[in-house]
Design an enzyme around this catalytic site. Structure first.
Site, PDB file in Angstrom:
ATOM      1  N   GLU A   1       0.744  -1.131  -0.023  1.00 53.52           N
ATOM      2  CA  GLU A   1       0.097   0.191  -0.147  1.00 53.52           C
ATOM      3  C   GLU A   1       0.737   1.191  -0.084  1.00 53.52           C
ATOM      4  O   GLU A   1       0.363   2.221  -0.584  1.00 53.52           O
ATOM      5  CB  GLU A   1      -0.840   0.159   1.216  1.00 53.52           C
ATOM      6  CG  GLU A   1      -1.865  -0.904   1.195  1.00 53.52           C
ATOM      7  CD  GLU A   1      -2.678  -1.177   2.491  1.00 53.52           C
ATOM      8  OE1 GLU A   1      -2.532  -0.329   3.318  1.00 53.52           O
ATOM      9  OE2 GLU A   1      -3.314  -2.235   2.845  1.00 53.52           O
TER      10      GLU A   1
ATOM     11  N   ASN B   1      -0.224  -1.149  15.860  1.00 47.57           N
ATOM     12  CA  ASN B   1      -0.875  -0.521  14.659  1.00 47.57           C
ATOM     13  C   ASN B   1      -2.100  -0.840  13.799  1.00 47.57           C
ATOM     14  O   ASN B   1      -2.387  -1.859  13.912  1.00 47.57           O
ATOM     15  CB  ASN B   1       0.321  -0.323  13.656  1.00 47.57           C
ATOM     16  CG  ASN B   1       1.485   0.566  14.157  1.00 47.57           C
ATOM     17  OD1 ASN B   1       1.304   1.048  15.383  1.00 47.57           O
ATOM     18  ND2 ASN B   1       2.332   1.062  13.224  1.00 47.57           N
ATOM     19  N   MET B   2      -3.062   0.254  13.295  1.00 52.07           N
ATOM     20  CA  MET B   2      -4.084   0.070  12.545  1.00 52.07           C
ATOM     21  C   MET B   2      -3.902  -1.321  11.791  1.00 52.07           C
ATOM     22  O   MET B   2      -4.819  -2.543  11.926  1.00 52.07           O
ATOM     23  CB  MET B   2      -4.270   1.206  11.917  1.00 52.07           C
ATOM     24  CG  MET B   2      -5.601   1.217  11.190  1.00 52.07           C
ATOM     25  SD  MET B   2      -6.948   1.582  12.643  1.00 52.07           S
ATOM     26  CE  MET B   2      -6.756   3.355  12.585  1.00 52.07           C
ATOM     27  N   LYS B   3      -2.831  -1.674  10.871  1.00 57.11           N
ATOM     28  CA  LYS B   3      -2.602  -2.730  10.236  1.00 57.11           C
ATOM     29  C   LYS B   3      -2.618  -4.034  10.706  1.00 57.11           C
ATOM     30  O   LYS B   3      -3.177  -4.988  10.253  1.00 57.11           O
ATOM     31  CB  LYS B   3      -1.445  -2.309   9.289  1.00 57.11           C
ATOM     32  CG  LYS B   3      -1.098  -3.347   8.265  1.00 57.11           C
ATOM     33  CD  LYS B   3      -1.839  -3.144   7.162  1.00 57.11           C
ATOM     34  CE  LYS B   3      -1.562  -4.638   6.021  1.00 57.11           C
ATOM     35  NZ  LYS B   3      -2.453  -4.656   4.795  1.00 57.11           N
ATOM     36  N   GLY B   4      -2.241  -4.011  12.079  1.00 53.88           N
ATOM     37  CA  GLY B   4      -1.769  -5.295  12.605  1.00 53.88           C
ATOM     38  C   GLY B   4      -0.661  -6.177  11.984  1.00 53.88           C
ATOM     39  O   GLY B   4       0.146  -5.889  11.299  1.00 53.88           O
TER      40      GLY B   4
END
Lengths: 523, 245
Positions: free
Chosen positions: A306, B123-126
C-alpha cells in the site's frame, strides 16, 4: 527501458521534489548546529578526549556555549585564538580542556579577519581526504569490475576485533561490502566515542580508531586477494557531520545518511538533522563516499504494497537533497526494500515492478536494495527461500548495493554461518540469473507495468501534496511510515543555532568551491 | 507414552544439526564435529556437508539418531490462562464491563530500535491479517515507538492514565532485554505504581513464564497477535477493576 514510463511525468516529480528540498535548504543555510561545529573542529585536526573521556571537540563547543556565543561559529573563535597564541588548533583545544585558555574574550570581537589562519589546518585534512580518494580510485580501477550487484553484509558483534574476524570471513566467502552496525543507541549520543572498543549491544561503537582498524584489515585482505572490500558505517543520528568527517579521513566507502530516517525512527529533531545532513553530504560528496538512504525502513512499519509510493517519493526528495550538497548521482545510494507480504498473490511481480521502477528512474544511482525482514518469522527454511526470491529481483533489476538477507533475521545477530549461507545463496543466483534480464520484456498491460505506473502516479500525487503543505507539515501528518513528528519536538533541537551575521564555515566553503569546480569541469 | 523425534519411521529419533567450529575444514574437522554431536547423546552421526567459512572456521550439517525419549505428559507449560477472544468479542467485552475506553500504551524500550513487534500489536494494520489495537472499538492505543527509556514510558503512562502498558523487546544481545525489563518493574515498584497498570511484555524471546518470573502480568512470544494480548488485558483489567472472578 522496460517499463515505458513517461519521462515528462518523472521530470515533474523531480521539479516537485526540488521545490520541497529548496524550502528546507533556505532554513538549512540560516542555521548551524553543535555537531556541524564539532565536525569543523575535527577537520581542523582536533582529536582526543579530556580526563573524563569527553572528546575535545565537545569540550570546545560546550565551552563556547557556556562562556560565549556558538552562533558565531567555531571558526571565528579558533582563528582569533591562533592569531593571538600562535598555537595549533589541537594545542588550543588542550588548553581549553585544562582551563588555561578561554575563548570568551573573542565573543565581542568583530568578524574575524584571521579566518585564513585556519587554511593550513583545513588543507591538511583535505589533503588526507584527497589521498584516500586517490587510493580508492586506484584500487577500484585496477580490479575487474563486477556486472552483478555488490554483496553487502553486516557485522555486529560489539567488539571491533571480533568484527574484523567476521568481516574477513565474509570477504573470503565473496562479500564486497562490509557494514559495521553501530551499537544500539549510538545515534542518540551527542558525541562520538573515542578509541578502539570491545563492548556494544547489537553493534559496535563508531569511533575513528575502530574505522581505522577495520579499514586496515580489509585493505590487507584486499591486497592479498586482489580485491577492494568497501567499508560502511553510519553518518546518521546526532553526530552526522562528525562521523562523515571521520569517515572521509579514514576512507570509508559508504555512509548511511538520511535525515528522514532519523526524524521518523529515532525522533531526532527535523531542523537539527536537516542542517547536519547537508554538511555531512557535502563532506561525503567531497570524499567520494556513497551515501545510503533509508527508505526501506518505511516498509518495516507501513505495508509495503500500500505504501510503495512513499518510498519512491522519498527517493525523489533525497535525490534533491543530495544535489543541493553537490553530490554526483553516482554517489546516491537511494534505498528501497523487498518487504511485501509473501502471502500476497503475485508478490514477486510487485517486488520486481518496484525494483525496476527505482532502477529506471535513477539510472546512475547505486541503488541500495534491502532484503525481507518484516515477514521473516523464525522459519529459517522459508526465510532462505524468501531471500532467494529477493536475490533474483536484485540481479534481474540490476540493483547496485545488495544487502543480503539472513535466514535467521529477527532471531539473533547473524552467526558467521548465517552470513556464509546468505553469500552462497546470492552468489548462486547471480550466476544462474546473470543475463536473465536481457532475455525478458514485460507485457504492456501486464501486472508489472501496470503496478509500476500506478506507483509512479501515486508518488507524483504525494509529491504534489508535500510541495503544497511543506515537508515539515508532511512529517507532522505522519505521511511517511505512519509516524508523526513536529519541528519543535525531538532530540537535538537545543543544539540548533541561527547563524550570526559574522558566521562562517570555511571548511564547507572550501569543499563547495572544489565541488563546483569539478561540476563545471564535467559540464 | 514416550516419544522420539520422527524422521520417516515412528521412534527413529532422527535429528538434523548445523553449526560452525573454530577450526579449519578437514577430515579432522568432520570427525571433531561428529565427536561433539555424539556427546549430545546422538548416535549414528553423518556429516552430510562440510565447508570452510575461512581458513580457520568450518561449517557442518549433520544427521544422527537420538536415543533419548520423552513422555510429553511429564512436560508442563506456563501459559496465559484467560480465554482467547476474537476482536468483536473483545469489543463487546469492553462495552459490557467498562463504561469508558481502555487506554493501552506501548513502546519498544531501552536500546531496542525495532518497532516490528509493537507495531504488529498496536498499529491499525496489525500483522498477518490480524488488526492491531488501534482498530479496536473501545481501545485507545498509544504507540510511543522505539528506544523509549523506562522513565519516559512510565511518565507517558501516568500522563495518559493508561490501563495497560505494553513493552516490546525484539532483537537483543547478551540478554540486555532481561536487565531492561527488570529495571522497569523496579521503577514501577519504587514509584509505588505497580498496581496501577496491567503490564505486558512481548517479543520473539519472551515467554509467559519469563514474564511472570520478572514480575509482569503476562508475556507473549512469537505467533501471538493483538487479539491474544487484548483478550488477556481486558479480562485481567476486569478482575482488577471490577473485582470479578
Amino acid at each position: 527501458m522496460k517499463l515505458n514510463l513517461n519521462p515528462s511525468q518523472i521530470k515533474q516529480c523531480r521539479n516537485h521534489a526540488e521545490k520541497i528540498a529548496s524550502n528546507i535548504q533556505t532554513m538549512i543555510d540560516q542555521h548551524t548546529t553543535v555537531s556541524v561545529e564539532r565536525a569543523i573542529l575535527r577537520l581542523l585536526g582536533i582529536d582526543g578526549v579530556n580526563s573524563l573521556d569527553v572528546p575535545l571537540v565537545n569540550v570546545i563547543t560546550d565551552h563556547i556555549l557556556e562562556e560565549a556565543e556558538l552562533s558565531l561559529g567555531v571558526a571565528h573563535y579558533i582563528s582569533y585564538a591562533i592569531h593571538e597564541t600562535k598555537l595549533t588548533p589541537q594545542k588550543i583545544a588542550e588548553r581549553i580542556a585544562n582551563n588555561t585558555l578561554s575563548l570568551k574574550p573573542y565573543k565581542e570581537n568583530p568578524k574575524s579577519p584571521y579566518i585564513e589562519n585556519l587554511n593550513p589546518y583545513i588543507d591538511t585534512a583535505l589533503k588526507q581526504i584527497n589521498t584516500q580518494k586517490q587510493h580508492r580510485q586506484d584500487a577500484l580501477t585496477s580490479m575487474p569490475k563486477k556486472t552483478t550487484p555488490d554483496l553487502y553484509v553486516i557485522v555486529a558483534t560489539g567488539n571491533i576485533y571480533e568484527d574484523i574476524e567476521q568481516a574477513i570471513s565474509a570477504a573470503h566467502k565473496g562479500a564486497d561490502i562490509i557494514a559495521v552496525i553501530r551499537t544500539t543507541g549510538q545515534s542518540l549520543l551527542d558525541f562520538v566515542p573515542y578509541g578502539a572498543t570491545t563492548e556494544g549491544f547489537g553493534g559496535t561503537m563508531a569511533t575513528q580508531e575502530n574505522f581505522k582498524l577495520m579499514r586496515k584489515a580489509l585493505d590487507e585482505f584486499g591486497k592479498k586477494h586482489h580485491r577492494y572490500i568497501k567499508l560502511v558505517n553510519y553518518a546518521s543520528g546526532l553526530c552526522m557531520p562528525e562521523i562523515a568527517a571521520i569517515g572521509a579521513l579514514e576512507r570509508l566507502d559508504m555512509m548511511l545518511n538520511d535525515s528522514l530516517y532519523g526524524i521518523i525512527f529515532r525522533d531526532i529533531n527535523m531542523k537539527r538533522t536537516f542542517i547536519d545532513q547537508y554538511f555531512s553530504r557535502v563532506i561525503s560528496a567531497y570524499a567520494d563516499i556513497i551515501i545510503n538512504t533509508g527508505e526501506d525502513n518505511y516498509l518495516t512499519t507501513s505495508d509495503a504494497f500500500e505504501h510503495a509510493h512513499t518510498v519512491l517519493a522519498s527517493q525523489f526528495i533525497n535525490e534533491q537533497f543530495a544535489l543541493k550538497a553537490k553530490m554526483k548521482p553516482s554517489l546516491m545510494g537511494l534505498g528501497h526494500a523487498f518487504e511485501i507480504d509473501p502471502e500476497l498473490e503475485n508478490s514477486f511481480l510487485y517486488e520486481l515492478a518496484q525494483a525496476e521502477l527505482s532502477r529506471e528512474i535513477f539510472p546512475e544511482a547505486p541503488l541500495k536494495y534491502m532484503p525481507p525482514t518484516k515477514h521473516l518469522s523464525g522459519d529459517i527454511f522459508k526465510g532462505f527461500i524468501q531471500n532467494a526470491l529477493f536475490n533474483i529481483v536484485a540481479v534481474t533489476s540490476h540493483q547496485s548495493i545488495h544487502l543480503l538477507g539472513m535466514l535467521t533475521e529477527a532471531i539473533h545477530t547473524p552467526f558467521m554461518s548465517d552470513r556464509a549461507l546468505a553469500i552462497d545463496n546470492a552468489t548462486y543466483i547471480a550466476k544462474a540469473f546473470k543475463d536473465f534480464s536481457n532475455e525478458i520484456t514485460y507485457n504492456d498491460n501486464g501486472i508489472i507495468k501496470t503496478r509500476a505506473h500506478q506507483v509512479l502516479n501515486e508518488a507524483e500525487n504525494l509529491l504534489v501534496t508535500i510541495n503544497e503543505e511543506g515537508l515539515f507539515k508532511t512529517l507532522e501528518k505522519g505521511r511517511f511510515a505512519g509516524i508523526s513528528r513536529t519541528p519543535i519536538q525531538g532530540k537535538g533541537l537545543k543544539g540548533v543555532f541561527t547563524k550570526h551575521p559574522n558566521y562562517t564555515n570555511p571548511v564547507l566553503n572550501q569543499m563547495l568551491k572544489a565541488l563546483k569546480k569539478e561540476e563545471n569541469h564535467e559540464n | 507414552m514416550k516419544i522420539r523425534p520422527y524422521g520417516d519411521t515412528l521412534h527413529d529419533g532422527k535429528i538434523q544439526l548445523s553449526f560452525t567450529l573454530p577450526i579449519p575444514c578437514s577430515l579432522h574437522g568432520e570427525e571433531t564435529a561428529k565427536a561433539l554431536v555424539k556427546k549430545m547423546g546422538i548416535h549414528d552421526v553423518h556429516v552430510v556437508h562440510a565447508t570452510p567459512l575461512n581458513d580457520n572456521y568450518s561449517f557442518y550439517i549433520l544427521y544422527g539418531t537420538t536415543h533419548h525419549e520423552i513422555d510429553p505428559s511429564t512436560v508442563s507449560v506456563t501459559d496465559v490462562d484467560t480465554d482467547t477472544l476474537t476482536k468483536s468479542d473483545i469489543e463487546d467485552y469492553i462495552e459490557q464491563h467498562f463504561n469508558r475506553p481502555l487506554i493501552f500504551i506501548g513502546a519498544s524500550t531501552g536500546t531496542d530500535a525495532h518497532t516490528v513487534g509493537i507495531d504488529a500489536i498496536m498499529n491499525m494494520k496489525g500483522y498477518a491479517g490480524h488488526y492491531g489495537l488501534e482498530r479496536y472499538k473501545g481501545i485507545k492505543a498509544i504507540n510511543l515507538g522505539s528506544q523509549i527509556d523506562n522513565e519516559t514510558l512510565l511518565e507517558e503512562a501516568v500522563k495518559h492514565q493508561a490501563d495497560v502498558i505494553l513493552i516490546s523487546q525484539t532483537v537483543t544481545q547478551k540478554d540486555v532485554h532481561i536487565q531492561n525489563l527488570t529495571a522497569f518493574i523496579e521503577l514501577l515498584e519504587a514509584e509505588n505504581k505497580r498496581d496501577d497498570f496491567i503490564v505486558i511484555i512481548g517479543g520473539p524471546r519472551i515467554t509467559h513464564s519469563l514474564a511472570k518470573e520478572l514480575g509482569y502480568d503476562a508475556g507473549f512470544g512469537p505467533k501471538k497477535y493483538a487479539f491474544d494480548v487484548a483478550s488477556f488485558a481486558v479480562q485481567a483489567l476486569n478482575i482488577k477493576l471490577n473485582k470479578e472472578v
